[in-house]
Design an enzyme around this catalytic site. Structure first.
Site, PDB file in Angstrom:
ATOM      1  NE  ARG A 148     -36.889  -8.952 -83.501  1.00  0.00           N
ATOM      2  CZ  ARG A 148     -36.107  -9.116 -84.561  1.00  0.00           C
ATOM      3  NH1 ARG A 148     -35.000  -8.418 -84.661  1.00  0.00           N
ATOM      4  NH2 ARG A 148     -36.392  -9.988 -85.501  1.00  0.00           N
ATOM      5  NE  ARG A 169     -48.738  -1.710 -89.163  1.00  0.00           N
ATOM      6  CZ  ARG A 169     -48.353  -2.948 -89.470  1.00  0.00           C
ATOM      7  NH1 ARG A 169     -49.231  -3.944 -89.445  1.00  0.00           N
ATOM      8  NH2 ARG A 169     -47.113  -3.214 -89.795  1.00  0.00           N
ATOM      9  NE  ARG A 225     -33.808 -19.076 -74.582  1.00  0.00           N
ATOM     10  CZ  ARG A 225     -34.128 -19.972 -73.652  1.00  0.00           C
ATOM     11  NH1 ARG A 225     -33.247 -20.309 -72.698  1.00  0.00           N
ATOM     12  NH2 ARG A 225     -35.305 -20.551 -73.680  1.00  0.00           N
ATOM     13  NE  ARG A 245     -40.747 -18.535 -84.395  1.00  0.00           N
ATOM     14  CZ  ARG A 245     -40.081 -17.419 -84.606  1.00  0.00           C
ATOM     15  NH1 ARG A 245     -40.705 -16.280 -84.791  1.00  0.00           N
ATOM     16  NH2 ARG A 245     -38.763 -17.402 -84.636  1.00  0.00           N
ATOM     17  CD  GLU A 266     -38.959 -21.331 -84.427  1.00  0.00           C
ATOM     18  OE1 GLU A 266     -39.515 -21.154 -85.516  1.00  0.00           O
ATOM     19  OE2 GLU A 266     -38.480 -20.408 -83.749  1.00  0.00           O
ATOM     20  CE1 TYR A 321     -33.748 -11.380 -83.012  1.00  0.00           C
ATOM     21  CE2 TYR A 321     -34.413 -10.318 -80.978  1.00  0.00           C
ATOM     22  CZ  TYR A 321     -34.695 -11.140 -82.030  1.00  0.00           C
ATOM     23  OH  TYR A 321     -35.930 -11.744 -82.095  1.00  0.00           O
ATOM     24  CG  ASP A 364     -34.318  -8.798 -88.449  1.00  0.00           C
ATOM     25  OD1 ASP A 364     -34.376  -9.928 -87.926  1.00  0.00           O
ATOM     26  OD2 ASP A 364     -35.107  -7.885 -88.173  1.00  0.00           O
TER      27      ASP A 364
HETATM   28  P1  FAD Z   1     -25.129 -17.498 -89.501  1.00  0.00           P
HETATM   29  O1  FAD Z   1     -26.198 -17.703 -90.495  1.00  0.00           O
HETATM   30  O2  FAD Z   1     -25.315 -18.041 -88.133  1.00  0.00           O
HETATM   31  O3  FAD Z   1     -23.773 -18.073 -90.118  1.00  0.00           O
HETATM   32  C1  FAD Z   1     -22.636 -18.307 -89.355  1.00  0.00           C
HETATM   33  C2  FAD Z   1     -22.012 -19.587 -89.881  1.00  0.00           C
HETATM   34  O4  FAD Z   1     -20.739 -19.766 -89.258  1.00  0.00           O
HETATM   35  C3  FAD Z   1     -22.824 -20.833 -89.537  1.00  0.00           C
HETATM   36  O5  FAD Z   1     -23.176 -21.525 -90.720  1.00  0.00           O
HETATM   37  C4  FAD Z   1     -21.893 -21.651 -88.651  1.00  0.00           C
HETATM   38  O6  FAD Z   1     -21.987 -23.056 -88.887  1.00  0.00           O
HETATM   39  C5  FAD Z   1     -20.528 -21.129 -89.059  1.00  0.00           C
HETATM   40  N1  FAD Z   1     -19.513 -21.299 -88.023  1.00  0.00           N
HETATM   41  C6  FAD Z   1     -19.569 -20.894 -86.739  1.00  0.00           C
HETATM   42  N2  FAD Z   1     -18.448 -21.248 -86.095  1.00  0.00           N
HETATM   43  C7  FAD Z   1     -17.660 -21.900 -86.981  1.00  0.00           C
HETATM   44  C8  FAD Z   1     -16.386 -22.522 -86.903  1.00  0.00           C
HETATM   45  N3  FAD Z   1     -15.691 -22.567 -85.763  1.00  0.00           N
HETATM   46  N4  FAD Z   1     -15.881 -23.104 -88.009  1.00  0.00           N
HETATM   47  C9  FAD Z   1     -16.576 -23.104 -89.187  1.00  0.00           C
HETATM   48  N5  FAD Z   1     -17.787 -22.533 -89.308  1.00  0.00           N
HETATM   49  C10 FAD Z   1     -18.332 -21.934 -88.222  1.00  0.00           C
HETATM   50  N6  FAD Z   1     -33.843 -12.470 -90.091  1.00  0.00           N
HETATM   51  C11 FAD Z   1     -34.694 -11.831 -90.919  1.00  0.00           C
HETATM   52  O7  FAD Z   1     -34.331 -10.830 -91.543  1.00  0.00           O
HETATM   53  N7  FAD Z   1     -35.983 -12.298 -91.074  1.00  0.00           N
HETATM   54  C12 FAD Z   1     -36.455 -13.389 -90.426  1.00  0.00           C
HETATM   55  O8  FAD Z   1     -37.614 -13.783 -90.610  1.00  0.00           O
HETATM   56  C13 FAD Z   1     -35.566 -14.072 -89.544  1.00  0.00           C
HETATM   57  N8  FAD Z   1     -35.990 -15.147 -88.855  1.00  0.00           N
HETATM   58  C14 FAD Z   1     -35.118 -15.802 -88.029  1.00  0.00           C
HETATM   59  C15 FAD Z   1     -35.595 -16.911 -87.341  1.00  0.00           C
HETATM   60  C16 FAD Z   1     -34.736 -17.613 -86.491  1.00  0.00           C
HETATM   61  C17 FAD Z   1     -35.239 -18.824 -85.754  1.00  0.00           C
HETATM   62  C18 FAD Z   1     -33.394 -17.151 -86.325  1.00  0.00           C
HETATM   63  C19 FAD Z   1     -32.473 -17.867 -85.394  1.00  0.00           C
HETATM   64  C20 FAD Z   1     -32.940 -16.041 -87.006  1.00  0.00           C
HETATM   65  C21 FAD Z   1     -33.791 -15.351 -87.859  1.00  0.00           C
HETATM   66  N9  FAD Z   1     -33.355 -14.245 -88.593  1.00  0.00           N
HETATM   67  C22 FAD Z   1     -34.238 -13.577 -89.412  1.00  0.00           C
HETATM   68  C23 FAD Z   1     -31.958 -13.740 -88.494  1.00  0.00           C
HETATM   69  C24 FAD Z   1     -31.037 -14.355 -89.567  1.00  0.00           C
HETATM   70  O9  FAD Z   1     -30.975 -15.750 -89.396  1.00  0.00           O
HETATM   71  C25 FAD Z   1     -29.636 -13.749 -89.404  1.00  0.00           C
HETATM   72  O10 FAD Z   1     -29.666 -12.368 -89.507  1.00  0.00           O
HETATM   73  C26 FAD Z   1     -28.607 -14.266 -90.431  1.00  0.00           C
HETATM   74  O11 FAD Z   1     -28.818 -15.590 -90.808  1.00  0.00           O
HETATM   75  C27 FAD Z   1     -27.230 -14.135 -89.815  1.00  0.00           C
HETATM   76  O12 FAD Z   1     -26.236 -14.460 -90.749  1.00  0.00           O
HETATM   77  P2  FAD Z   1     -24.757 -14.676 -90.231  1.00  0.00           P
HETATM   78  O13 FAD Z   1     -23.928 -14.901 -91.446  1.00  0.00           O
HETATM   79  O14 FAD Z   1     -24.383 -13.593 -89.301  1.00  0.00           O
HETATM   80  O15 FAD Z   1     -24.796 -15.962 -89.299  1.00  0.00           O
HETATM   81  N1  UDP Z   2     -43.154 -11.648 -79.133  1.00  0.00           N
HETATM   82  C1  UDP Z   2     -44.206 -11.878 -78.280  1.00  0.00           C
HETATM   83  N2  UDP Z   2     -45.308 -12.502 -78.762  1.00  0.00           N
HETATM   84  C2  UDP Z   2     -45.414 -12.910 -80.030  1.00  0.00           C
HETATM   85  C3  UDP Z   2     -44.341 -12.665 -80.900  1.00  0.00           C
HETATM   86  C4  UDP Z   2     -43.215 -12.040 -80.417  1.00  0.00           C
HETATM   87  O1  UDP Z   2     -44.139 -11.536 -77.114  1.00  0.00           O
HETATM   88  O2  UDP Z   2     -46.456 -13.485 -80.400  1.00  0.00           O
HETATM   89  C5  UDP Z   2     -41.951 -10.988 -78.568  1.00  0.00           C
HETATM   90  C6  UDP Z   2     -40.896 -12.005 -78.104  1.00  0.00           C
HETATM   91  O3  UDP Z   2     -40.242 -11.460 -76.970  1.00  0.00           O
HETATM   92  C7  UDP Z   2     -39.963 -12.073 -79.275  1.00  0.00           C
HETATM   93  C8  UDP Z   2     -39.978 -10.625 -79.742  1.00  0.00           C
HETATM   94  O4  UDP Z   2     -41.318 -10.199 -79.551  1.00  0.00           O
HETATM   95  O5  UDP Z   2     -38.687 -12.516 -78.904  1.00  0.00           O
HETATM   96  C9  UDP Z   2     -39.535 -10.416 -81.171  1.00  0.00           C
HETATM   97  O6  UDP Z   2     -40.374 -11.164 -82.010  1.00  0.00           O
HETATM   98  P1  UDP Z   2     -39.911 -11.645 -83.444  1.00  0.00           P
HETATM   99  O7  UDP Z   2     -41.081 -12.262 -84.109  1.00  0.00           O
HETATM  100  O8  UDP Z   2     -39.243 -10.514 -84.111  1.00  0.00           O
HETATM  101  O9  UDP Z   2     -38.871 -12.775 -83.050  1.00  0.00           O
HETATM  102  P2  UDP Z   2     -37.912 -13.691 -83.961  1.00  0.00           P
HETATM  103  O10 UDP Z   2     -38.661 -13.975 -85.240  1.00  0.00           O
HETATM  104  O11 UDP Z   2     -36.660 -12.899 -84.149  1.00  0.00           O
HETATM  105  O12 UDP Z   2     -37.720 -14.908 -83.132  1.00  0.00           O
END
Ligand code: FAD
Ligand code: UDP
Length: 361
Positions: free
Chosen positions: A171, A175, A245, A276, A296, A344, A346
């Site tokens: 991911r 560069r 997780r 982080r 986090e 996983y 985005d």
């Molecule tokens: P979700 O947003 O998880 O929505 C699912 C919903 O279903 C939830 O609100 C939940 O409450 C609901 N639900 C589940 N079960 C039930 C039930 N039984 N009844 C009623 N409701 C229910 N992506 C990026 O592109 N850029 C980023 O920088 C980025 N950072 C991230 C950082 C973190 C810490 C995490 C965890 C993810 C990150 N992502 C990022 C990924 C991004 O969050 C997801 O791609 C996106 O939010 C997924 O949308 P979704 O609709 O699939 O799921």
């Molecule tokens: N990662 C790492 N060191 C860092 C940042 C990321 O080893 O400083 C690794 C780690 O395994 C992480 C993965 O790269 O789960 C993907 O990173 P990303 O920032 O995309 O994670 P997310 O924002 O989805 O948690």
């Protein structure tokens, strides 16, 4: 009344799907067990700062259609993500680039960096990387792996790097230019006014019921179900539970304007308990007199906590295949999103999948 679709989950998948179906004249009821819309992208304004309640969300994509699609619902700012890694009192730029290498090895040119990495890789003798450790080592060598990857990854995933799939580390860009942009994508930014507003606009004119769990829902009639919760929970864990997780966020306000000087600082050594720290205001160039940060902490999912990341190792993927087999036999249920498809994903990929699912309908 009988709805055409019951959409479980008001995250990006559910919201985009419902938006598209409404445009086609279908009726949707969107429910979410949380008390707000947006799923994991949800932001909440505190002290004039958009707080990313479920972790930092930076929208990035190379898909022009998806970029234009989200831009209907919000204007995006020009934020570029450039996290910094903190390892034993030293700061390194991310992703792995010439700034990182020059700090690590006191070198200056791409040629020197390539030579250093090549030397470290040649000592390892890895031909085909079988896991995250081998993948990381064969891309960037031992120094970067040990200082910037190993500790962070093992905290984040709670597993040894040898037990994790190689794709996770791919991911991150690698560069040989002095470019700290964390993503290679063509488009990037944060929606001005927050993600909650963006999703609110997607759901405009659609009936939404919050604090409503699908498994407790009664007396709602619908033709088809769109389920974006955990697929294994939907099937009552009949083949066993998939692993996820979870993350615990410790959020604090400080009476200063700028605490860490960057939106994201990763703590890559094993001994620091969090992965982080996010300083939310920097995502939108905030100038408020106070600041809000979130530490986090990563932990294993168990019933009762939020699932965030699917653990896509071989074991779990094999188990998911069993659930997928059941899902594929369903005529009136669509599984979508990170939890429904155990991927996983985005944000841009989730939107693309939702638009495709709506298109198939
Ligand atoms: P979700 O947003 O998880 O929505 C699912 C919903 O279903 C939830 O609100 C939940 O409450 C609901 N639900 C589940 N079960 C039930 C039930 N039984 N009844 C009623 N409701 C229910 N992506 C990026 O592109 N850029 C980023 O920088 C980025 N950072 C991230 C950082 C973190 C810490 C995490 C965890 C993810 C990150 N992502 C990022 C990924 C991004 O969050 C997801 O791609 C996106 O939010 C997924 O949308 P979704 O609709 O699939 O799921
Ligand atoms: N990662 C790492 N060191 C860092 C940042 C990321 O080893 O400083 C690794 C780690 O395994 C992480 C993965 O790269 O789960 C993907 O990173 P990303 O920032 O995309 O994670 P997310 O924002 O989805 O948690």
């Amino acid at each position: 009344m009988k709805y055409d679709y019951l959409v479980v989950g008001a995250g990006l998948f559910g919201a985009a799907f419902a938006h598209e179906m409404k445009k086609k004249g279908k009726t949707c009821l969107v429910i979410d067990k949380r008390s707000h819309i947006g799923g994991n992208v949800y932001t909440e304004e505190t002290e004039g700062i958009q707080v990313h309640k479920y972790g930092a969300h930076i929208f990035h994509t190379s898909n022009k259609e998806i970029w234009e699609y989200v831009n209907q619902f919000a204007k995006f700012n020009n934020y570029i993500n450039s996290p910094v890694a903190f390892y034993k009192d030293e700061l390194y730029n991310l992703p792995f680039n010439m700034n990182t290498f020059s700090k690590l090895w006191n070198i200056r040119t791409p040629e020197e960096a390539r030579a250093k990495i090549a030397e470290q890789i040649s000592e390892l003798g890895i031909t085909e990387p079988k896991n995250l450790e081998e993948q990381a080592l064969s891309l960037v060598g031992r120094d970067v792996y040990e200082k910037l990857i190993k500790g962070y990854t093992e905290k984040q995933w709670g597993r040894d790097c040898k037990e994790l799939p190689a794709f996770i580390i791919k991911r991150l860009p690698l560069r040989f230019t002095y470019d700290n942009n964390y993503f290679n994508d063509r488009y990037q930014g944060i929606p001005i006014g927050g993600y909650a507003k963006l999703v609110e606009r997607m759901l405009q004119g659609i009936e939404v019921r919050l604090s409503t769990d699908f498994f407790q829902l009664k007396d709602v009639e619908y033709e088809k179900l769109v389920f974006t919760g955990q697929i294994d929970e939907y099937y009552r864990y009949q083949f066993g539970a998939l692993q996820y997780r979870s993350v615990y966020f410790e959020t604090e306000k400080y009476d200063c304007e700028n605490l860490q000087g960057n939106a994201v600082i990763n703590y890559t050594e094993r001994e620091v308990p969090y992965t982080r720290i996010i300083e939310h205001k920097h995502f939108e160039f905030g100038t408020q007199p106070v600041t809000i940060i979130s530490r986090e902490y990563s932990m294993e999912w168990r019933p009762g906590v939020e699932p965030y990341y699917p653990v896509n190792n071989q074991e779990n993927n094999a188990l998911y295949e069993k659930y997928l087999e059941l899902a594929e036999k369903e005529e009136n249920v669509i599984f979508g999103g990170r939890l429904g498809q155990y991927k996983y994903y985005d944000m841009d990929k989730v939107l693309k999948a939702a638009l495709e699912a709506a298109g198939r309908e």
